[in-house]
Design a protein around this motif. Structure first.
Motif, short mmCIF file in Angstrom:
data_model
loop_
_atom_site.label_atom_id
_atom_site.label_comp_id
_atom_site.label_asym_id
_atom_site.label_seq_id
_atom_site.Cartn_x
_atom_site.Cartn_y
_atom_site.Cartn_z
N UNK A 101 0.85 -1.19 0.00
CA UNK A 101 0.00 0.00 0.00
C UNK A 101 0.89 1.23 0.00
N UNK A 102 0.49 2.22 -0.77
CA UNK A 102 1.19 3.50 -0.76
C UNK A 102 0.16 4.58 -0.46
N UNK A 103 0.21 5.11 0.73
CA UNK A 103 -0.79 6.06 1.20
C UNK A 103 -0.25 7.48 1.16
N UNK A 104 -1.09 8.39 0.82
CA UNK A 104 -0.70 9.81 0.92
C UNK A 104 -0.67 10.22 2.38
N UNK A 105 0.37 10.96 2.79
CA UNK A 105 0.39 11.44 4.18
C UNK A 105 -0.77 12.37 4.46
N UNK A 106 -1.20 12.40 5.71
CA UNK A 106 -2.21 13.38 6.11
C UNK A 106 -1.66 14.79 5.87
N UNK A 107 -2.45 15.70 5.33
CA UNK A 107 -1.94 17.03 4.97
C UNK A 107 -1.26 17.78 6.11
N UNK A 108 -1.77 17.59 7.32
CA UNK A 108 -1.22 18.33 8.47
C UNK A 108 -0.30 17.48 9.34
N UNK A 109 -0.08 16.21 8.96
CA UNK A 109 0.74 15.33 9.79
C UNK A 109 1.40 14.26 8.91
N UNK A 110 2.64 14.51 8.44
CA UNK A 110 3.29 13.56 7.53
C UNK A 110 3.63 12.23 8.17
N UNK A 111 3.57 12.14 9.51
CA UNK A 111 3.86 10.87 10.18
C UNK A 111 2.73 9.86 10.01
N UNK A 112 1.55 10.33 9.63
CA UNK A 112 0.34 9.49 9.57
C UNK A 112 -0.26 9.54 8.18
N UNK A 113 -0.76 8.40 7.70
CA UNK A 113 -1.43 8.34 6.41
C UNK A 113 -2.83 8.94 6.51
N UNK A 114 -3.24 9.61 5.43
CA UNK A 114 -4.56 10.25 5.42
C UNK A 114 -5.68 9.23 5.61
#
Length: 263
Positions: free
Chosen positions: A229-242
């Protein structure tokens, strides 16, 4: 919809993930009761109400509580919530890597016979891991590959200078969850699904990574599997996937639907 009474839900923490979870629900559908670090009440959007203590959150009798505040919040808040008979949907699954925390939560859950829900978060295939976990020859390797910015500014600078992927860690899921509490909760979710088979975890900071990449490689007598899986990072938190917040919201909906069906 006019005339519909909002469902009361609790929320521990109101950082980036919590805000994303709230955004998954239509306005007016949920009456959120939020417990924040230091009981801060500022900057809460309309329809979200602060409570000033864990006791006040319990007293509000929410249908369930969503934990989105980290390992410390899990240790202090989840045992009393579960003991009070309140279901919990848990984001910081890696906190269960601590034996004392696991024991306290499991004891409270069993005594109250109340659900503790561990969403799949940023990955899939957990049902497959659960199916083959008892096979004696099962081999499971989970690789988390993220852009260096997801880990630290120093590491990001190092990776930019070399242009090379850096293996930060290789070991057990328990060690990974404790070393990277903001990045590797999913590693312990995988380990719980695969139990009792061990899971080898690799953590890679890669400047070429286009998102938060998760790879689960499995080999056993019944076959092989590769989940990528390749998930985009959450816009406000790159440590977590959106997608993690969406997984949490889906888990909340399932609990509410099951409660409605059992009512």
């Amino acid at each position: 919809m006019k005339g519909v009474v909002p469902v009361t839900l609790g929320l521990i923490g109101f950082g980036a993930m919590a805000r994303d979870i709230v955004a998954c629900f239509p306005s007016g559908e949920i009456d959120w009761r939020v417990l924040r670090r230091g009981n801060a009440t500022r900057d809460l959007p309309e329809g979200i109400h602060a409570v000033d203590s864990l006791g006040a959150l319990i007293a509000s009798r929410p249908h369930l509580v969503v934990e989105a505040a980290g390992h410390d919040a899990v240790r202090t808040c989840l045992p009393p919530l579960l003991a009070a008979g309140i279901p919990v949907v848990m984001a910081s699954v890696g906190a269960l890597a601590d034996p004392a925390t696991f024991a306290a939560i499991d004891s409270a859950r069993r005594a109250a016979r109340v659900p503790l829900v561990l969403p799949s978060g940023a990955v899939g295939g957990l049902d497959y891991l659960s199916a083959i976990g008892h096979l004696p020859d099962a081999e499971i390797v989970y690789t988390a590959r993220k852009p260096p910015v997801a880990f630290s500014s120093d590491l990001a600078a190092q990776a930019r200078e070399t242009g090379q992927a850096i293996t930060l860690f290789q070991g057990t899921a328990q060690e990974a969850a404790q070393l990277y509490p903001k990045n590797l909760n999913v590693a312990f979710s995988i380990a719980l699904a695969a139990y009792p088979s061990p899971v080898t975890v690799r953590v890679v900071a890669d400047p070429a990574a286009t998102g938060n990449q998760h790879e689960i490689a499995v080999s056993s007598t019944v076959g092989t599997a590769l989940f990528t899986l390749c998930n985009r990072p959450a816009p406000t938190n790159p440590q977590t996937s959106a997608v993690t917040a969406m997984s949490m919201a889906a888990a909340v909906r399932r609990v509410l639907q099951e409660r409605e069906m059992g009512a």
